[in-house]
Design an enzyme around this catalytic site. Structure first.
Site, mmCIF file in Angstrom:
data_model
loop_
_atom_site.group_PDB
_atom_site.id
_atom_site.type_symbol
_atom_site.label_atom_id
_atom_site.label_comp_id
_atom_site.label_asym_id
_atom_site.label_seq_id
_atom_site.Cartn_x
_atom_site.Cartn_y
_atom_site.Cartn_z
ATOM 1 N N ASP A 64 0.850 -1.191 0.000
ATOM 2 C CA ASP A 64 0.000 0.000 0.000
ATOM 3 C C ASP A 64 0.891 1.247 0.000
ATOM 4 O OD1 ASP A 64 -1.751 2.209 1.019
ATOM 5 O OD2 ASP A 64 -3.188 0.589 1.302
ATOM 6 N N ASN A 69 -13.035 -3.648 2.912
ATOM 7 C CA ASN A 69 -14.060 -2.627 3.077
ATOM 8 C C ASN A 69 -15.050 -2.694 1.916
ATOM 9 O OD1 ASN A 69 -12.645 -1.579 5.351
ATOM 10 N ND2 ASN A 69 -11.306 -0.454 3.978
ATOM 11 N N GLN A 115 -13.899 2.337 1.754
ATOM 12 C CA GLN A 115 -13.394 1.910 0.447
ATOM 13 C C GLN A 115 -13.180 3.143 -0.415
ATOM 14 O OE1 GLN A 115 -15.887 -0.871 -1.732
ATOM 15 N NE2 GLN A 115 -14.289 -1.272 -3.230
ATOM 16 N N VAL A 152 -10.955 2.835 -3.400
ATOM 17 C CA VAL A 152 -10.738 2.336 -4.755
ATOM 18 C C VAL A 152 -11.772 1.243 -4.995
ATOM 19 C CG1 VAL A 152 -9.139 1.248 -6.366
ATOM 20 C CG2 VAL A 152 -8.274 2.874 -4.666
ATOM 21 N N HIS A 194 -10.495 -5.511 -2.727
ATOM 22 C CA HIS A 194 -9.135 -5.781 -2.286
ATOM 23 C C HIS A 194 -9.113 -6.104 -0.808
ATOM 24 C CE1 HIS A 194 -9.875 -1.431 -1.987
ATOM 25 N NE2 HIS A 194 -9.012 -1.404 -0.980
ATOM 26 N N HIS A 216 -6.842 -5.982 2.618
ATOM 27 C CA HIS A 216 -5.714 -5.338 3.284
ATOM 28 C C HIS A 216 -5.097 -6.385 4.204
ATOM 29 C CE1 HIS A 216 -6.919 -1.071 2.434
ATOM 30 N NE2 HIS A 216 -8.096 -1.661 2.305
#
Length: 115
Positions: free
Chosen positions: A31, A88, A95, A97, A101, A103
């Protein structure tokens, strides 16, 4: 649309990322705004905007994302000390993006509740 997002571009190899792990279905990279000493994102190569957009046919892909998260934790030395995996869904949950995904967070004590 998620295929036009920064993650879509990373998934297609059109944008550089600090890749930690990848296979045919997923790619994991650091990230750019880490919230822990280890903060890696695991994304599917298939563009899916949110959890709400998952279809029954995505079961294996989501499983592959979690297996990738497990491998990232192993590669980063977090398997024994512990790590957190978070996804998320929507702006209200953080969220930013809209390409699903995970994390993978670790390298420090993580408190509960998280947010």
């Amino acid at each position: 649309m998620s295929e036009d997002s920064i993650f879509g571009k990373i998934a297609r190899g059109e944008m550089d990322a600090d890749v930690v792990y990848e296979n045919e279905q997923v790619i994991a990279f650091r990230d750019i705004n880490p919230q822990a000493p280890t903060h890696v994102l695991v994304i599917p190569r298939k563009p899916i905007a949110t959890i709400n957009d998952l279809e029954p046919g995505d079961r294996e892909l989501v499983g592959e994302m979690f297996l990738a998260a497990k491998e990232v934790a192993r590669l980063e030395g977090l398997s024994e000390s512990g790590y957190r995996v978070v996804m998320n869904c929507g702006e209200g949950a953080g969220q930013t993006v809209f390409h699903i995904h995970l994390h993978v967070l670790g390298g420090r004590d993580l408190k509960w509740p998280p947010g």
